[in-house]
Motif scaffolding. Structure first.
Motif, mmCIF file in Angstrom:
data_model
loop_
_atom_site.group_PDB
_atom_site.id
_atom_site.type_symbol
_atom_site.label_atom_id
_atom_site.label_comp_id
_atom_site.label_asym_id
_atom_site.label_seq_id
_atom_site.Cartn_x
_atom_site.Cartn_y
_atom_site.Cartn_z
ATOM 1 N N PRO A 1 1.031 -1.282 -0.240
ATOM 2 C CA PRO A 1 0.140 -0.284 0.261
ATOM 3 C C PRO A 1 0.409 1.404 0.486
ATOM 4 N N PRO A 2 0.492 2.681 -0.873
ATOM 5 C CA PRO A 2 1.223 3.441 -0.995
ATOM 6 C C PRO A 2 0.697 4.190 0.734
ATOM 7 N N LEU A 3 2.235 4.977 0.884
ATOM 8 C CA LEU A 3 2.024 6.046 1.945
ATOM 9 C C LEU A 3 1.665 7.382 1.770
ATOM 10 N N VAL A 4 0.114 7.343 2.102
ATOM 11 C CA VAL A 4 -0.282 9.025 2.060
ATOM 12 C C VAL A 4 0.711 10.172 3.375
ATOM 13 N N VAL A 5 1.207 10.758 2.822
ATOM 14 C CA VAL A 5 1.353 11.307 3.936
ATOM 15 C C VAL A 5 1.122 13.084 3.357
ATOM 16 N N VAL A 6 0.614 14.079 5.630
ATOM 17 C CA VAL A 6 -0.228 15.203 4.758
ATOM 18 C C VAL A 6 1.014 15.890 5.823
ATOM 19 N N PRO A 7 1.013 17.339 5.758
ATOM 20 C CA PRO A 7 2.271 18.240 7.133
ATOM 21 C C PRO A 7 1.079 18.630 6.936
ATOM 22 N N GLY A 8 1.706 19.265 8.226
ATOM 23 C CA GLY A 8 0.469 20.278 9.421
ATOM 24 C C GLY A 8 0.654 21.453 8.527
ATOM 25 N N MET A 9 -0.356 22.625 9.000
ATOM 26 C CA MET A 9 -0.051 23.934 9.018
ATOM 27 C C MET A 9 1.404 24.507 8.637
ATOM 28 N N LEU A 10 1.095 25.876 7.563
ATOM 29 C CA LEU A 10 2.299 26.390 7.509
ATOM 30 C C LEU A 10 4.248 24.934 6.606
ATOM 31 N N CYS A 11 3.123 23.994 6.431
ATOM 32 C CA CYS A 11 4.523 23.168 6.474
ATOM 33 C C CYS A 11 4.107 22.630 4.943
ATOM 34 N N ASP A 12 5.479 21.934 4.487
ATOM 35 C CA ASP A 12 4.730 21.679 2.694
ATOM 36 C C ASP A 12 5.829 20.208 3.127
ATOM 37 N N ALA A 13 5.872 19.368 1.636
ATOM 38 C CA ALA A 13 6.564 17.991 1.985
ATOM 39 C C ALA A 13 8.161 17.937 2.491
ATOM 40 N N GLY B 1 0.144 11.808 9.205
ATOM 41 C CA GLY B 1 -0.056 13.108 8.960
ATOM 42 C C GLY B 1 0.641 13.616 10.039
ATOM 43 N N LEU B 2 0.652 15.079 9.879
ATOM 44 C CA LEU B 2 1.237 15.864 11.046
ATOM 45 C C LEU B 2 0.728 16.398 11.128
ATOM 46 N N SER B 3 -0.078 16.582 12.818
ATOM 47 C CA SER B 3 -0.803 18.595 12.884
ATOM 48 C C SER B 3 -2.076 18.529 12.263
ATOM 49 N N LEU B 4 -2.435 19.062 11.104
ATOM 50 C CA LEU B 4 -3.444 19.634 10.423
ATOM 51 C C LEU B 4 -3.548 18.223 9.344
ATOM 52 N N GLY B 5 -2.355 17.331 9.406
ATOM 53 C CA GLY B 5 -2.903 16.696 8.867
ATOM 54 C C GLY B 5 -3.084 15.216 9.063
#
Length: 252
Positions: free
Chosen positions: A10-22, A65-69
């Protein structure tokens, strides 16, 4: 799109937090063999962000996911629990927004609307690190990432924050291996928030990281990498074996 066949990793779907990017995940070593898909947070609604997550891959996936992610992942879990093969969340809060949070988001949005995006970023900076005054290099690194996200996306993220709701019900629907990571010195999302999440997700593992603040992938990348390796091992163990091929019929 990754994530087609049931026997595929399965792929990893990676989501950052607010004001963050990859770039937040640049020091994390993702497990080999699993495609990694990064999701940007640019919509002014948690539900729309969750749909971006769900549409980023086909079929089952592991959400990180981190924070908002992580909050976006909670909403995606509410909408499509059957697609989750694993869940890794960190530095987050599954509760509904509090009145003081609404007020803080409105004030920050006002700053950005007035052309004071840099001031808004400075207001968020102390909460990102284990100490209110982070080293200059760390602070500058965070500023560069926030400026790359930009004021338009930041305002959308603030609007989305206000559409959050309590995720406890969604968390209880999880039927996949899960790990919850918490920085012991996270001022924004303290360890108790993560204990609540771990209690709600059936069978979730809770790991508290000594000395770490909010930005765990920067402050403790080895811990995040290890947690992902262990989670993917559990995902593989939980995955049903692929059906064996039927023998060919005997020749006539």
């Amino acid at each position: 799109m990754p994530g087609d066949g049931p026997a595929s990793p399965p792929p990893l779907v990676v989501v950052p937090g607010m004001l963050c990017d990859a770039g937040l995940w640049s020091e994390v070593v993702f497990p080999e063999g699993h495609p990694v898909r990064h999701v940007e947070l640019t919509k002014p609604d948690i539900g729309a962000m969750a749909e971006d997550l769900l549409s980023s891959v086909r079929g089952p996936f592991v959400a990180v996911g981190l924070s908002l992610g992580a909050i976006v992942a909670f909403e995606a879990l509410r909408r499509a629990p059957e697609r989750f093969r694993g869940l890794c969340v960190m530095s987050t809060n599954a509760g509904a927004p509090r009145p003081e949070q609404y007020a803080a988001w409105r004030a920050m949005d006002g700053l950005i609307a007035d052309g004071r995006f840099a001031d808004a970023v400075e207001q968020t900076l102390p909460g990102m690190f284990p100490t209110p005054r982070p080293p200059d290099a760390s602070a500058e690194r965070y500023r560069r990432m926030a400026y790359a996200v930009g004021p338009e996306a930041a305002r959308a993220q603030l609007a989305a924050q206000a559409t959050r709701h309590d995720a406890a019900g969604a968390l209880r629907t999880a039927r996949c291996p899960a790990v919850v990571l918490s920085g012991a010195r996270d001022a924004l999302c303290p360890p108790e928030f993560h204990r609540v999440i771990a209690r709600a997700v059936p069978g979730a593992e809770l790991r508290e990281v000594p000395g770490a603040g909010h930005l765990l992938p920067w402050q403790s990348p080895a811990v995040v990498s290890s947690a992902l390796r262990d989670l993917l091992a559990r995902v593989r163990a939980a995955q049903p074996p692929a059906p064996s091929a039927r023998p060919a019929p005997p020749a006539a």
